[in-house]
Design a protein around this motif. Structure first.
Motif, PDB file in Angstrom:
ATOM      1  N   SER A 104      10.309   8.962   5.936  1.00 38.57           N
ATOM      2  CA  SER A 104       9.511   9.345   4.758  1.00 38.57           C
ATOM      3  C   SER A 104       8.796   8.146   4.138  1.00 38.57           C
ATOM      4  O   SER A 104       7.702   8.290   3.586  1.00 38.57           O
ATOM      5  CB  SER A 104      10.410  10.020   3.722  1.00 38.57           C
ATOM      6  N   ARG A 105       9.384   6.951   4.220  1.00 37.12           N
ATOM      7  CA  ARG A 105       8.725   5.780   3.640  1.00 37.12           C
ATOM      8  C   ARG A 105       7.451   5.435   4.407  1.00 37.12           C
ATOM      9  O   ARG A 105       6.418   5.097   3.799  1.00 37.12           O
ATOM     10  CB  ARG A 105       9.683   4.594   3.636  1.00 37.12           C
ATOM     11  N   GLU A 106       7.494   5.515   5.713  1.00 40.67           N
ATOM     12  CA  GLU A 106       6.291   5.262   6.502  1.00 40.67           C
ATOM     13  C   GLU A 106       5.213   6.304   6.214  1.00 40.67           C
ATOM     14  O   GLU A 106       4.020   5.987   6.190  1.00 40.67           O
ATOM     15  CB  GLU A 106       6.641   5.263   7.993  1.00 40.67           C
ATOM     16  N   LEU A 107       5.628   7.529   5.985  1.00 41.61           N
ATOM     17  CA  LEU A 107       4.666   8.572   5.627  1.00 41.61           C
ATOM     18  C   LEU A 107       4.029   8.299   4.276  1.00 41.61           C
ATOM     19  O   LEU A 107       2.831   8.542   4.076  1.00 41.61           O
ATOM     20  CB  LEU A 107       5.359   9.935   5.623  1.00 41.61           C
ATOM     21  N   LEU A 108       4.813   7.788   3.340  1.00 40.81           N
ATOM     22  CA  LEU A 108       4.264   7.446   2.023  1.00 40.81           C
ATOM     23  C   LEU A 108       3.243   6.320   2.142  1.00 40.81           C
ATOM     24  O   LEU A 108       2.180   6.353   1.504  1.00 40.81           O
ATOM     25  CB  LEU A 108       5.396   7.053   1.078  1.00 40.81           C
ATOM     26  N   LEU A 109       3.538   5.318   2.958  1.00 39.73           N
ATOM     27  CA  LEU A 109       2.584   4.229   3.166  1.00 39.73           C
ATOM     28  C   LEU A 109       1.323   4.731   3.863  1.00 39.73           C
ATOM     29  O   LEU A 109       0.205   4.293   3.535  1.00 39.73           O
ATOM     30  CB  LEU A 109       3.242   3.119   3.988  1.00 39.73           C
ATOM     31  N   ALA A 110       1.480   5.648   4.810  1.00 39.14           N
ATOM     32  CA  ALA A 110       0.308   6.222   5.463  1.00 39.14           C
ATOM     33  C   ALA A 110      -0.539   7.033   4.477  1.00 39.14           C
ATOM     34  O   ALA A 110      -1.772   6.985   4.517  1.00 39.14           O
ATOM     35  CB  ALA A 110       0.749   7.098   6.633  1.00 39.14           C
ATOM     36  N   PHE A 111       0.118   7.753   3.583  1.00 34.48           N
ATOM     37  CA  PHE A 111      -0.618   8.509   2.565  1.00 34.48           C
ATOM     38  C   PHE A 111      -1.389   7.566   1.645  1.00 34.48           C
ATOM     39  O   PHE A 111      -2.556   7.823   1.301  1.00 34.48           O
ATOM     40  CB  PHE A 111       0.357   9.361   1.748  1.00 34.48           C
ATOM     41  N   ALA A 112      -0.770   6.474   1.229  1.00 26.58           N
ATOM     42  CA  ALA A 112      -1.456   5.517   0.359  1.00 26.58           C
ATOM     43  C   ALA A 112      -2.649   4.894   1.067  1.00 26.58           C
ATOM     44  O   ALA A 112      -3.716   4.689   0.472  1.00 26.58           O
ATOM     45  CB  ALA A 112      -0.473   4.442  -0.101  1.00 26.58           C
ATOM     46  N   TRP A 113      -2.492   4.578   2.356  1.00 26.50           N
ATOM     47  CA  TRP A 113      -3.613   4.015   3.112  1.00 26.50           C
ATOM     48  C   TRP A 113      -4.761   5.018   3.213  1.00 26.50           C
ATOM     49  O   TRP A 113      -5.933   4.644   3.060  1.00 26.50           O
ATOM     50  CB  TRP A 113      -3.135   3.633   4.510  1.00 26.50           C
ATOM     51  N   LEU A 114      -4.441   6.269   3.480  1.00 25.44           N
ATOM     52  CA  LEU A 114      -5.479   7.290   3.588  1.00 25.44           C
ATOM     53  C   LEU A 114      -6.163   7.524   2.249  1.00 25.44           C
ATOM     54  O   LEU A 114      -7.384   7.696   2.180  1.00 25.44           O
ATOM     55  CB  LEU A 114      -4.861   8.589   4.104  1.00 25.44           C
ATOM     56  N   LEU A 115      -5.389   7.500   1.182  1.00 24.81           N
ATOM     57  CA  LEU A 115      -5.952   7.701  -0.155  1.00 24.81           C
ATOM     58  C   LEU A 115      -6.943   6.602  -0.506  1.00 24.81           C
ATOM     59  O   LEU A 115      -7.996   6.865  -1.112  1.00 24.81           O
ATOM     60  CB  LEU A 115      -4.821   7.740  -1.185  1.00 24.81           C
ATOM     61  N   CYS A 116      -6.633   5.365  -0.118  1.00 21.22           N
ATOM     62  CA  CYS A 116      -7.507   4.239  -0.432  1.00 21.22           C
ATOM     63  C   CYS A 116      -8.666   4.132   0.542  1.00 21.22           C
ATOM     64  O   CYS A 116      -9.808   3.913   0.133  1.00 21.22           O
ATOM     65  CB  CYS A 116      -6.691   2.943  -0.438  1.00 21.22           C
ATOM     66  N   LYS A 117      -8.374   4.277   1.833  1.00 23.25           N
ATOM     67  CA  LYS A 117      -9.404   4.055   2.851  1.00 23.25           C
ATOM     68  C   LYS A 117     -10.488   5.118   2.808  1.00 23.25           C
ATOM     69  O   LYS A 117     -11.679   4.812   2.983  1.00 23.25           O
ATOM     70  CB  LYS A 117      -8.743   4.043   4.234  1.00 23.25           C
ATOM     71  N   GLN A 118     -10.136   6.357   2.585  1.00 20.51           N
ATOM     72  CA  GLN A 118     -11.097   7.457   2.613  1.00 20.51           C
ATOM     73  C   GLN A 118     -11.665   7.805   1.243  1.00 20.51           C
ATOM     74  O   GLN A 118     -12.467   8.739   1.142  1.00 20.51           O
ATOM     75  CB  GLN A 118     -10.436   8.700   3.225  1.00 20.51           C
ATOM     76  N   ASN A 119     -11.228   7.098   0.193  1.00 20.40           N
ATOM     77  CA  ASN A 119     -11.723   7.371  -1.169  1.00 20.40           C
ATOM     78  C   ASN A 119     -11.590   8.857  -1.515  1.00 20.40           C
ATOM     79  O   ASN A 119     -12.565   9.542  -1.880  1.00 20.40           O
ATOM     80  CB  ASN A 119     -13.180   6.925  -1.319  1.00 20.40           C
ATOM     81  N   LEU A 120     -10.371   9.358  -1.375  1.00 19.71           N
ATOM     82  CA  LEU A 120     -10.154  10.796  -1.541  1.00 19.71           C
ATOM     83  C   LEU A 120     -10.449  11.263  -2.957  1.00 19.71           C
ATOM     84  O   LEU A 120     -10.984  12.358  -3.153  1.00 19.71           O
ATOM     85  CB  LEU A 120      -8.716  11.142  -1.150  1.00 19.71           C
ATOM     86  N   ILE A 121     -10.132  10.441  -3.937  1.00 21.84           N
ATOM     87  CA  ILE A 121     -10.386  10.860  -5.314  1.00 21.84           C
ATOM     88  C   ILE A 121     -11.882  11.025  -5.559  1.00 21.84           C
ATOM     89  O   ILE A 121     -12.326  11.974  -6.233  1.00 21.84           O
ATOM     90  CB  ILE A 121      -9.777   9.847  -6.299  1.00 21.84           C
ATOM     91  N   ASP A 122     -12.684  10.116  -5.000  1.00 21.57           N
ATOM     92  CA  ASP A 122     -14.136  10.248  -5.148  1.00 21.57           C
ATOM     93  C   ASP A 122     -14.653  11.497  -4.443  1.00 21.57           C
ATOM     94  O   ASP A 122     -15.569  12.178  -4.938  1.00 21.57           O
ATOM     95  CB  ASP A 122     -14.832   9.009  -4.590  1.00 21.57           C
ATOM     96  N   LYS A 123     -14.073  11.812  -3.292  1.00 21.70           N
ATOM     97  CA  LYS A 123     -14.495  13.029  -2.589  1.00 21.70           C
ATOM     98  C   LYS A 123     -14.087  14.276  -3.360  1.00 21.70           C
ATOM     99  O   LYS A 123     -14.844  15.260  -3.413  1.00 21.70           O
ATOM    100  CB  LYS A 123     -13.879  13.045  -1.191  1.00 21.70           C
ATOM    101  N   PHE A 124     -12.902  14.251  -3.977  1.00 24.69           N
ATOM    102  CA  PHE A 124     -12.505  15.375  -4.818  1.00 24.69           C
ATOM    103  C   PHE A 124     -13.471  15.551  -5.983  1.00 24.69           C
ATOM    104  O   PHE A 124     -13.832  16.673  -6.349  1.00 24.69           O
ATOM    105  CB  PHE A 124     -11.091  15.156  -5.346  1.00 24.69           C
ATOM    106  N   MET A 125     -13.888  14.425  -6.547  1.00 24.04           N
ATOM    107  CA  MET A 125     -14.800  14.495  -7.692  1.00 24.04           C
ATOM    108  C   MET A 125     -16.178  15.004  -7.284  1.00 24.04           C
ATOM    109  O   MET A 125     -16.833  15.740  -8.041  1.00 24.04           O
ATOM    110  CB  MET A 125     -14.910  13.109  -8.331  1.00 24.04           C
ATOM    111  N   ASP A 126     -16.625  14.625  -6.091  1.00 29.68           N
ATOM    112  CA  ASP A 126     -17.934  15.115  -5.625  1.00 29.68           C
ATOM    113  C   ASP A 126     -17.930  16.629  -5.428  1.00 29.68           C
ATOM    114  O   ASP A 126     -18.969  17.277  -5.580  1.00 29.68           O
ATOM    115  CB  ASP A 126     -18.306  14.427  -4.310  1.00 29.68           C
TER     116      ASP A 126
END
Length: 441
Positions: free
Chosen positions: A103-125
Motif C-alpha cells: 500500500s505504501r508503494e501505491l500511495l507513492l505512485a498516486f502522489a507521482w501521478l497527481l503531480c506529474k499529470q496535474n490532475l487537479i488542473d484537469k479536474f478544474m478544466d
C-alpha cells in the motif's frame, strides 16, 4: 496532524466529486505504514485516475471495466500504464499481482501521478458551466435508444452468406445514418441562424448581441432551470474545494515527504532486483540493465571531476568581470575570423598557381656579346645584368619544387579522405565491393 487529516479529506472530496470511488482519509494513513487493508482501494483509485488521464472522464464504462477485469489483469494494466507515463520504480513493479500488499508503494505512485499529470488542473478544466452544455436540448428516450441499439447488433449467423448479408445491411444503415446526420446538421445551422435573427438585440452576455439556442430553449422551458441550478451549485462546490486545495497543498506534499523518508528508513534497497518492463519485449531487458549499470558506473566515476570543474568555474567566474568576459569573447571571435581568412587565402593561393611568363627584351647595343643561352636566360628573368641570372633560375626552381611538394601532399591527403568516404559508403551498401584505381594502390 489534524491539519494533515483535513487536507487529505479535502483531497478525497475532490476525487469523489470528479468521479472517483468514495475513499476515506484513513486509507491514506494506513498506506503510510504499509498496511495491507489499504491496498485494494488504492489499486482501484489508480485504475480510475489512469482511465481519467486517457479519456478525460470517469463514467459507467470505467465501473464496468473494473468489474470485468480480474485482479491480476487490473494490476498488470496499472503497472503498464504508469510505466508508459514514466513511473519507473522497481519496488512498484515487483508488487504482488494479487493485491495482497504494497500500500505504501501505491500511495507513492498516486502522489507521482497527481503531480506529474496535474490532475487537479484537469479536474478544474472540466468544471465548465452547465449553461454551455447543449445536451439539455435533446434528451433522448432511453428505451427507444436501447431498442435501436439492440436492433443493430447482428444475430448469430450460421453461414458466411448470412454474415455477408448482415454486414451489407449494417453498411446500408450506416450510410443512411450519415446522410441523415448531415441533413440534421444543416437544419440545425438554419434553425440557429433563425433564432439569432429573431433574438437580435436581446442578450444575456456582453459578447453576444443575441440569445443562444440553449438560452431560447430555457426561456421556453423554465422547468429546466432547476436542473441547471443544481449543476451550477455542484460546480461551485467543486471549485471551492479546489481553491482550498491550492491553499493547503503544501501540507499534503510535506506529509508525502515523511512517507518517503519512512520508506527509505524501513525498506532495504535490493540492488539485485531487475526492473520489470511491461511495455517492451523481455529479450532486450538484460542488455538494458547492463547498459544502465555501466552508465551508473560512468556517472560515479566522473562525478568528482564534474564537481571540481563546477567549483573551478564558480571561482573563475567570480574573479572575472563581465567586461573582461566580453573582451575575451571578442578576441576569440576575431582570432577565429583571422584563421578562417588565412585558411581561405592560403587555399586560394594554392589552387591559383600561375606559370612564369617570359618577356622578350630588346638587346642593348652597349651590352657585351653574350652567348645565346645567356641571352635567353636574361630574357626569361627580365634582368639586364648577366650576373643575376643564375640566382633567378635557382629561386624559380626552388619555388616550383616547393609547389610540387605541396601539390603532392594535397593529392595524398585528398586521396586518403575520399578513400575513407568510399569505404564508409561501401559498408552501407550490401553486397558492394570497393575496387580502387590502379594509380591509388
Amino acid at each position: 496532524m489534524a491539519q494533515v487529516r483535513v487536507t487529505i479529506e479535502l483531497l478525497t472530496n475532490i476525487l469523489n466529486e470528479s468521479g472517483c470511488s468514495k475513499l476515506k482519509a484513513e486509507i491514506f494513513r494506513l498506506s503510510k505504514f504499509d498496511k495491507d487493508e489499504a491496498t485494494l482501494p488504492l489499486w482501484k483509485l489508480l485504475f480510475e485516475l489512469l482511465y481519467y488521464c486517457k479519456y478525460g472522464t470517469i463514467d459507467e464504462v470505467t465501473v464496468r471495466a473494473y468489474s470485468e477485469l480480474t485482479t491480476e489483469e487490473l494490476v498488470v494494466y496499472v503497472k503498464q500504464e504508469l510505466q508508459n507515463l514514466g513511473f519507473l520504480s522497481k519496488e512498484f513493479c515487483h508488487l504482488p499481482n494479487d493485491t495482497s500488499s504494497g500500500s505504501r508503494e501505491l500511495l507513492l505512485a498516486f502522489a507521482w501521478l497527481l503531480c506529474k499529470q496535474n490532475l487537479i488542473d484537469k479536474f478544474m478544466d472540466n468544471c465548465s458551466s452547465p449553461v454551455e452544455d447543449s445536451s439539455l436540448l435533446h434528451e433522448l428516450d432511453d428505451k427507444k435508444a436501447s431498442k435501436e441499439a439492440r436492433s443493430l447488433i447482428p444475430a448469430a449467423c450460421r453461414t458466411p452468406v448470412q454474415k455477408v448479408q448482415q454486414l451489407q445491411l449494417l453498411n446500408g444503415k450506416l450510410r443512411s445514418s450519415l446522410r441523415r446526420l448531415y441533413a440534421l446538421q444543416r437544419e440545425k445551422a438554419k434553425l440557429q441562424h433563425r433564432v439569432h435573427e429573431c433574438t437580435q438585440g436581446t442578450s444575456l452576455t456582453p459578447d453576444m448581441p443575441h440569445l443562444s439556442s440553449l438560452e431560447a430553449h430555457l426561456l421556453r422551458h423554465p422547468e429546466l432551470m432547476n436542473k441547471i441550478m443544481i449543476l451550477l451549485e455542484k460546480d461551485n462546490v467543486r471549485l471551492k474545494h479546489m481553491q482550498e486545495w491550492g491553499e493547503q497543498e503544501q501540507v499534503f506534499w510535506k506529509w508525502m515527504e515523511s512517507v518517503l523518508e519512512l520508506k527509505v528508513k524501513e525498506t532495504p534497497r535490493h540492488k539485485d532486483a531487475p526492473m520489470l518492463y511491461y511495455n517492451i519485449a523481455p529479450e532486450p531487458v538484460p542488455r538494458m540493465d547492463e547498459a544502465r549499470r555501466k552508465l551508473e558506473e560512468a556517472i560515479l566515476r566522473y562525478e568528482t571531476i564534474i564537481v571540481q570543474i563546477e567549483e573551478l568555474w564558480e571561482t573563475r567566474r567570480s574573479e572575472v568581470s563581465e567586461e573582461e568576459l566580453d573582451g575575451l569573447l571578442d578576441l576569440l571571435n576575431m582570432e577565429i575570423s583571422l584563421q578562417k581568412s588565412s585558411l581561405a587565402l592560403g587555399s586560394s593561393d594554392f589552387f591559383m598557381i600561375r606559370d612564369p611568363t617570359f618577356v622578350l627584351n630588346k638587346k642593348d647595343k652597349k651590352k657585351p656579346n653574350l652567348p645565346k643561352a645567356m641571352d635567353s636566360l636574361q630574357a626569361a628573368s627580365g634582368q639586364g645584368e648577366g650576373l643575376s641570372v643564375p640566382v633567378e633560375i635557382s629561386s624559380e626552381i626552388a619555388a616550383l619544387e616547393s609547389q610540387l611538394r605541396l601539390l603532392e601532399t594535397e593529392v595524398s591527403r585528398k586521396t586518403q579522405h575520399y578513400t575513407a568516404d568510399l569505404e564508409k559508403f561501401s559498408v552501407k551498401v550490401p553486397g558492394s565491393l570497393l575496387v580502387q584505381p590502379s594509380s591509388c594502390v
